[in-house]
Scaffold this motif. Structure first.
Motif, PDB file in Angstrom:
ATOM      1  N   GLU A 190       0.851  -1.185   0.000  1.00  0.00           N
ATOM      2  CA  GLU A 190       0.000   0.000   0.000  1.00  0.00           C
ATOM      3  C   GLU A 190       0.889   1.237   0.000  1.00  0.00           C
ATOM      4  O   GLU A 190       1.798   1.341   0.835  1.00  0.00           O
ATOM      5  CB  GLU A 190      -0.902   0.029   1.231  1.00  0.00           C
ATOM      6  CG  GLU A 190      -1.919  -1.077   1.276  1.00  0.00           C
ATOM      7  CD  GLU A 190      -2.742  -1.067   2.558  1.00  0.00           C
ATOM      8  OE1 GLU A 190      -2.350  -0.377   3.525  1.00  0.00           O
ATOM      9  OE2 GLU A 190      -3.756  -1.747   2.587  1.00  0.00           O
ATOM     10  N   ASN A 191       0.647   2.155  -0.926  1.00  0.00           N
ATOM     11  CA  ASN A 191       1.335   3.453  -0.984  1.00  0.00           C
ATOM     12  C   ASN A 191       2.846   3.332  -1.111  1.00  0.00           C
ATOM     13  O   ASN A 191       3.585   4.130  -0.529  1.00  0.00           O
ATOM     14  CB  ASN A 191       1.000   4.305   0.247  1.00  0.00           C
ATOM     15  CG  ASN A 191      -0.479   4.520   0.410  1.00  0.00           C
ATOM     16  OD1 ASN A 191      -1.175   4.815  -0.555  1.00  0.00           O
ATOM     17  ND2 ASN A 191      -0.971   4.360   1.622  1.00  0.00           N
ATOM     18  N   LEU A 192       3.327   2.345  -1.857  1.00  0.00           N
ATOM     19  CA  LEU A 192       4.769   2.174  -2.024  1.00  0.00           C
ATOM     20  C   LEU A 192       5.277   3.041  -3.172  1.00  0.00           C
ATOM     21  O   LEU A 192       4.600   3.190  -4.191  1.00  0.00           O
ATOM     22  CB  LEU A 192       5.102   0.702  -2.294  1.00  0.00           C
ATOM     23  CG  LEU A 192       4.677  -0.279  -1.206  1.00  0.00           C
ATOM     24  CD1 LEU A 192       4.948  -1.708  -1.643  1.00  0.00           C
ATOM     25  CD2 LEU A 192       5.386   0.030   0.102  1.00  0.00           C
ATOM     26  N   ALA A 193       6.448   3.610  -3.012  1.00  0.00           N
ATOM     27  CA  ALA A 193       7.039   4.470  -4.035  1.00  0.00           C
ATOM     28  C   ALA A 193       7.647   3.631  -5.149  1.00  0.00           C
ATOM     29  O   ALA A 193       8.368   2.665  -4.888  1.00  0.00           O
ATOM     30  CB  ALA A 193       8.099   5.360  -3.405  1.00  0.00           C
ATOM     31  N   ALA A 194       7.359   3.999  -6.391  1.00  0.00           N
ATOM     32  CA  ALA A 194       7.963   3.333  -7.547  1.00  0.00           C
ATOM     33  C   ALA A 194       9.431   3.757  -7.650  1.00  0.00           C
ATOM     34  O   ALA A 194       9.797   4.870  -7.286  1.00  0.00           O
ATOM     35  CB  ALA A 194       7.209   3.703  -8.816  1.00  0.00           C
ATOM     36  N   GLY A 195      10.259   2.839  -8.120  1.00  0.00           N
ATOM     37  CA  GLY A 195      11.664   3.153  -8.310  1.00  0.00           C
ATOM     38  C   GLY A 195      12.483   3.213  -7.035  1.00  0.00           C
ATOM     39  O   GLY A 195      13.614   3.685  -7.043  1.00  0.00           O
ATOM     40  N   LYS A 196      11.908   2.723  -5.952  1.00  0.00           N
ATOM     41  CA  LYS A 196      12.599   2.762  -4.663  1.00  0.00           C
ATOM     42  C   LYS A 196      12.426   1.414  -3.966  1.00  0.00           C
ATOM     43  O   LYS A 196      11.348   0.830  -4.007  1.00  0.00           O
ATOM     44  CB  LYS A 196      11.998   3.880  -3.803  1.00  0.00           C
ATOM     45  CG  LYS A 196      12.716   4.111  -2.507  1.00  0.00           C
ATOM     46  CD  LYS A 196      12.187   5.329  -1.790  1.00  0.00           C
ATOM     47  CE  LYS A 196      12.968   5.509  -0.501  1.00  0.00           C
ATOM     48  NZ  LYS A 196      12.520   6.653   0.261  1.00  0.00           N
ATOM     49  N   PRO A 197      13.472   0.912  -3.295  1.00  0.00           N
ATOM     50  CA  PRO A 197      13.319  -0.342  -2.554  1.00  0.00           C
ATOM     51  C   PRO A 197      12.197  -0.254  -1.525  1.00  0.00           C
ATOM     52  O   PRO A 197      12.001   0.788  -0.901  1.00  0.00           O
ATOM     53  CB  PRO A 197      14.673  -0.516  -1.869  1.00  0.00           C
ATOM     54  CG  PRO A 197      15.627   0.277  -2.692  1.00  0.00           C
ATOM     55  CD  PRO A 197      14.825   1.455  -3.194  1.00  0.00           C
ATOM     56  N   ALA A 198      11.466  -1.364  -1.361  1.00  0.00           N
ATOM     57  CA  ALA A 198      10.357  -1.402  -0.410  1.00  0.00           C
ATOM     58  C   ALA A 198      10.512  -2.499   0.641  1.00  0.00           C
ATOM     59  O   ALA A 198      10.027  -2.356   1.749  1.00  0.00           O
ATOM     60  CB  ALA A 198       9.039  -1.593  -1.154  1.00  0.00           C
ATOM     61  N   LEU A 199      11.173  -3.601   0.284  1.00  0.00           N
ATOM     62  CA  LEU A 199      11.286  -4.726   1.207  1.00  0.00           C
ATOM     63  C   LEU A 199      12.686  -5.316   1.100  1.00  0.00           C
ATOM     64  O   LEU A 199      13.145  -5.660   0.015  1.00  0.00           O
ATOM     65  CB  LEU A 199      10.243  -5.792   0.881  1.00  0.00           C
ATOM     66  CG  LEU A 199      10.178  -6.997   1.810  1.00  0.00           C
ATOM     67  CD1 LEU A 199       9.721  -6.589   3.214  1.00  0.00           C
ATOM     68  CD2 LEU A 199       9.238  -8.058   1.250  1.00  0.00           C
ATOM     69  N   SER A 200      13.366  -5.426   2.244  1.00  0.00           N
ATOM     70  CA  SER A 200      14.670  -6.068   2.281  1.00  0.00           C
ATOM     71  C   SER A 200      14.556  -7.371   3.067  1.00  0.00           C
ATOM     72  O   SER A 200      13.622  -7.571   3.837  1.00  0.00           O
ATOM     73  CB  SER A 200      15.723  -5.140   2.893  1.00  0.00           C
ATOM     74  OG  SER A 200      15.395  -4.829   4.218  1.00  0.00           O
ATOM     75  N   SER A 201      15.527  -8.241   2.874  1.00  0.00           N
ATOM     76  CA  SER A 201      15.488  -9.553   3.531  1.00  0.00           C
ATOM     77  C   SER A 201      16.887 -10.135   3.586  1.00  0.00           C
ATOM     78  O   SER A 201      17.814  -9.631   2.953  1.00  0.00           O
ATOM     79  CB  SER A 201      14.558 -10.496   2.777  1.00  0.00           C
ATOM     80  OG  SER A 201      15.053 -10.702   1.464  1.00  0.00           O
ATOM     81  N   GLY A 202      17.004 -11.210   4.335  1.00  0.00           N
ATOM     82  CA  GLY A 202      18.285 -11.888   4.404  1.00  0.00           C
ATOM     83  C   GLY A 202      18.315 -12.923   5.503  1.00  0.00           C
ATOM     84  O   GLY A 202      17.278 -13.328   6.025  1.00  0.00           O
ATOM     85  N   THR A 203      19.530 -13.324   5.846  1.00  0.00           N
ATOM     86  CA  THR A 203      19.749 -14.264   6.945  1.00  0.00           C
ATOM     87  C   THR A 203      20.748 -13.648   7.910  1.00  0.00           C
ATOM     88  O   THR A 203      21.536 -12.777   7.544  1.00  0.00           O
ATOM     89  CB  THR A 203      20.296 -15.618   6.451  1.00  0.00           C
ATOM     90  OG1 THR A 203      21.558 -15.413   5.819  1.00  0.00           O
ATOM     91  CG2 THR A 203      19.340 -16.287   5.483  1.00  0.00           C
ATOM     92  N   TYR A 204      20.705 -14.109   9.153  1.00  0.00           N
ATOM     93  CA  TYR A 204      21.647 -13.628  10.161  1.00  0.00           C
ATOM     94  C   TYR A 204      22.008 -14.777  11.084  1.00  0.00           C
ATOM     95  O   TYR A 204      21.123 -15.436  11.644  1.00  0.00           O
ATOM     96  CB  TYR A 204      21.033 -12.482  10.970  1.00  0.00           C
ATOM     97  CG  TYR A 204      21.973 -11.922  12.000  1.00  0.00           C
ATOM     98  CD1 TYR A 204      23.029 -11.101  11.618  1.00  0.00           C
ATOM     99  CD2 TYR A 204      21.826 -12.221  13.346  1.00  0.00           C
ATOM    100  CE1 TYR A 204      23.913 -10.590  12.555  1.00  0.00           C
ATOM    101  CE2 TYR A 204      22.697 -11.709  14.294  1.00  0.00           C
ATOM    102  CZ  TYR A 204      23.743 -10.894  13.891  1.00  0.00           C
ATOM    103  OH  TYR A 204      24.608 -10.398  14.819  1.00  0.00           O
ATOM    104  N   ASN A 205      23.305 -15.024  11.241  1.00  0.00           N
ATOM    105  CA  ASN A 205      23.790 -16.073  12.125  1.00  0.00           C
ATOM    106  C   ASN A 205      24.114 -15.467  13.486  1.00  0.00           C
ATOM    107  O   ASN A 205      24.939 -14.555  13.586  1.00  0.00           O
ATOM    108  CB  ASN A 205      25.034 -16.741  11.528  1.00  0.00           C
ATOM    109  CG  ASN A 205      25.501 -17.918  12.351  1.00  0.00           C
ATOM    110  OD1 ASN A 205      25.864 -17.775  13.513  1.00  0.00           O
ATOM    111  ND2 ASN A 205      25.475 -19.091  11.749  1.00  0.00           N
ATOM    112  N   LEU A 206      23.453 -15.953  14.519  1.00  0.00           N
ATOM    113  CA  LEU A 206      23.618 -15.409  15.871  1.00  0.00           C
ATOM    114  C   LEU A 206      24.995 -15.687  16.470  1.00  0.00           C
ATOM    115  O   LEU A 206      25.489 -14.915  17.290  1.00  0.00           O
ATOM    116  CB  LEU A 206      22.546 -15.983  16.795  1.00  0.00           C
ATOM    117  CG  LEU A 206      21.114 -15.604  16.431  1.00  0.00           C
ATOM    118  CD1 LEU A 206      20.135 -16.489  17.157  1.00  0.00           C
ATOM    119  CD2 LEU A 206      20.879 -14.150  16.738  1.00  0.00           C
TER     120      LEU A 206
END
Length: 134
Positions: free
Chosen positions: A55-71
């Protein structure tokens, strides 16, 4: 519709969207969703997919990041971000977050990318799936 194949199974993901989603606000870049990788996955690889709408996300711009993290090692992997114009506002669409090698103890995580200060942008996450590699 997207179909994944793996281990002699076919996954028609259009049929596995539950529409009982979690809303994450894009008002900050905070790490919003995570889940712990089971110990039995250590050393295995898998492709991670997420079904989202926005909803209401800007075009041409990142919206969602993701990844993994080892504790234990304090090291992580950042997958390429999904841009706002690639996230549908009308229906849930599937996006590949990446292929990861799992370790223990480890999290797979999602974080919104702040769109504009004070805006009401959000991403609805229906579900995530992992297709394990041989």
């Amino acid at each position: 519709m997207v179909t994944f194949t793996g281990r002699a199974r076919r996954y028609n993901v259009k049929n596995i969207v539950s529409k009982q989603a979690i809303r994450i606000s894009c008002a900050s870049n905070a790490w919003m969703l995570q889940w712990t990788v089971p110990g039995v996955w250590k050393g295995k690889k898998g492709e991670v997919y997420v079904a989202v709408r926005g909803e209401n996300l800007a075009a041409g711009k990142p919206a969602l990041s993701s990844g993994t993290y080892n504790l234990e090692t304090k090291k992580g992997y950042y997958a390429p971000a999904i841009n706002g114009e690639n996230i549908s506002t009308d229906e849930y669409t599937w996006h590949k977050l990446g292929e990861f090698e799992f370790s223990e103890p480890q999290y797979v995580w999602l974080a919104p990318v702040q769109q504009r200060t004070g805006d009401q942008s959000s991403i609805w996450v229906d579900r995530m799936i992992i297709i394990m590699k041989d």
